[in-house]
Design an enzyme around this catalytic site. Structure first.
Site, short mmCIF file in Angstrom:
data_model
loop_
_atom_site.label_atom_id
_atom_site.label_comp_id
_atom_site.label_asym_id
_atom_site.label_seq_id
_atom_site.Cartn_x
_atom_site.Cartn_y
_atom_site.Cartn_z
N GLU A 1 0.98 -1.16 -0.11
CA GLU A 1 -0.23 0.21 0.18
C GLU A 1 0.77 1.16 0.03
OE1 GLU A 1 -2.92 -0.21 3.23
OE2 GLU A 1 -3.66 -2.03 2.41
N GLU B 1 -5.12 -8.71 0.65
CA GLU B 1 -5.85 -8.30 1.72
C GLU B 1 -7.17 -8.37 1.71
OE1 GLU B 1 -4.23 -4.91 4.28
OE2 GLU B 1 -2.17 -5.51 4.05
O1 IFM Z 1 -4.20 -3.35 9.01
C1 IFM Z 1 -3.99 -2.87 7.90
C2 IFM Z 1 -2.92 -3.23 6.96
O2 IFM Z 1 -1.58 -3.10 7.60
C3 IFM Z 1 -2.82 -2.73 5.87
N1 IFM Z 1 -3.97 -2.68 5.12
C4 IFM Z 1 -5.39 -2.48 5.56
C5 IFM Z 1 -5.26 -3.06 7.15
C6 IFM Z 1 -6.67 -2.80 8.01
O3 IFM Z 1 -6.68 -1.47 8.18
#
Ligand code: IFM
Length: 464
Positions: free
Chosen positions: A166, A364
């Site tokens: 990210e 994710e």
């Molecule tokens: O916990 C975070 C992760 O580190 C990065 N993506 C979003 C998740 C939830 O906010």
């Protein structure tokens, strides 16, 4: 019951990140990270929480692998802590840090679990921040040195590498909004950081390939689904800039299109850029950034609506897109995070048509609800089961349309430190008691076990 069957070899897994789960912040020669510094500065993290102990994974990793095995996970996405390996960011290597990851990876492989390793999930060595952090080009060079050390040591066993997690969140939330480490509020700095993240990604891809020739290499971007709240030109413009700066700004250069000219113009006007524009871009940078990768990682959580609040409501069109009523199934505990599975379908198909990545993973996706165990010790997180079921179904629809999705890594394997929200948000399939480290498989983990075993999800009546 009808089932939606996933492709053979689909990588069902779960994900974590070093700072969020490991703890042991100053053990075995680890250096300080910007998140250590940020968390130790009062007022930055809710309730004064920190990753000092976190989910104590550094000490409990064997138990955690047993739990992964009991769920039947095929993959586990973890990140390496850069300052655990290079305490000063570059130079002297901390062998104990490398050995920790080496043991972890060997044990995952023994358990039949494929490790997917992220090099940078935001815990930059503080020593590099002291030299300007990712706003400085030299930190990009240090990242390549770190990638070289890590992949030389682990590249014989790790077959999936992710350079950055990210980059937009690290750049903007850490350097413009100021809610994440290092806590800066400078939009121009954020764009420099974004550029050096992309550049260091591109520079490191050939290094990783040389050290880990059998591996696939990619980057994980977060793309939430964003829509204009109405068809007015006001809302459309806000959407174009917001969605653009969070996604196209990163994806366009990665896929050979450089920074989008409409957004460069917008950034010069609104992000305090020098009139000369992107003075941090050097000759040859875009060629490096667009180095081909093997996969794109997609982190997806929610839908966002763009509304131009700067114009009086009577001059704008009324909203035509509405989010779910605030019932607790369709909204996560993270404020304003709607559970919106169609958004995942839209994002995956958009990315596929727009950029045609060689392959994709959902690196994710998950939801925060903090249900705890009942008197019998059971944890009935039915909302998470419904959330995952509906998102898996959306992913399945995307695959049917030709999206080359190769796996799905649920966020998160276990409850952990949710950055500025501390321990107040729980995304885990495994419940963690942060007082004593005790773990309990949530009902969602048991449900996921069946999905993985059957490589399929049931089609619910509401889906047909
Ligand atoms: O916990 C975070 C992760 O580190 C990065 N993506 C979003 C998740 C939830 O906010």
């Amino acid at each position: 019951m009808t089932k939606a069957v996933f492709p053979v070899d689909f990588l069902w897994g779960a994900a974590t990140a070093a700072y969020q789960v490991e703890g042991a912040w100053a053990e075995d020669g680890k250096g300080e990270s910007i998140w250590d510094r940020f968390a130790h500065t009062p007022g930055n993290i809710l309730n004064g929480d920190s990753g000092d102990v976190a989910s104590d994974h550094f000490h409990r990793w064997q138990e955690d692998i047993s739990l992964m095995k009991s769920i039947g996970l095929k993959g586990y996405r973890l990140s390496l802590s850069w300052p655990r390996i290079l305490p000063n960011g570059r130079g002297a290597v901390n062998q104990k840090g490398l050995d920790f990851y080496s043991r972890l990876i060997d044990s995952l492989l023994e358990a039949g679990i494929t490790p997917m390793v992220t090099l940078f999930h935001w815990d930059l060595p503080q020593a590099l921040q002291d030299e300007g952090g990712f706003a400085a080009r030299s930190t990009g060079e240090a990242f390549v040195e770190y990638a070289d050390v890590a992949t030389r040591f682990l590249g014989d066993r790790v077959k999936h590498w992710i350079t950055h997690n990210e980059p937009s969140v690290f750049a903007y939330v850490g350097h413009s909004i100021g809610h994440h480490a290092p806590g800066l509020k400078d939009p121009y700095c954020a764009l420099r950081v974004a550029h050096h993240l992309l550049l260091s990604h591109g520079w490191s891809v050939p290094v990783i390939r040389a050290n880990s020739p059998a591996a696939k290499v990619g980057i994980a971007v977060n793309v939430n689904y964003n829509q204009p709240a109405s068809p007015s030109s006001y809302d459309y413009k806000v959407w174009q800039h917001r969605f653009g700066m969070w996604s196209r700004w990163f994806l366009d250069p990665l896929y050979g299109r450089q920074y989008p000219p409409d957004l460069v113009e917008f950034a010069i006007k609104t992000h305090q850029l020098p009139a000369a524009g992107l003075d941090f871009v050097h000759a040859g940078d875009f060629e490096a950034i667009e180095t081909p990768t093997d996969f794109l990682g997609v982190n997806y959580y929610t839908r966002q609506l763009s509304r131009d609040h700067s114009v009086p409501a009577e001059q704008n069109l009324p909203p035509t897109v509405f989010q779910a009523p605030k019932n607790d199934h369709d909204w996560q505990e993270m404020e304003d995070w709607e559970a919106y599975p169609d958004g995942l379908f839209n994002v995956l198909t958009w990315l596929n048509f727009e950029y045609q990545p060689a392959s994709m993973y959902v690196t994710e996706n998950g939801a925060s609800w903090s249900d705890g165990p009942d008197e019998s010790g059971r944890l009935k997180d039915t909302r998470r089961i419904s959330f995952l079921q509906r998102h898996f179904e959306a992913a399945h629809r995307a695959i049917q349309l030709g999206v080359p999705l190769k796996g799905y890594l649920v966020w998160s394997l276990m409850d952990n430190l949710e950055w500025g929200h501390g321990f107040s948000q729980r995304f885990g399939l495994i419940w963690v008691d942060f007082k004593n480290g005790q773990r309990i498989l949530k009902d969602s983990a048991l449900w996921y076990k069946d999905v993985i075993a059957g490589n399929a999800i049931p089609i619910l009546p509401s889906d047909t």
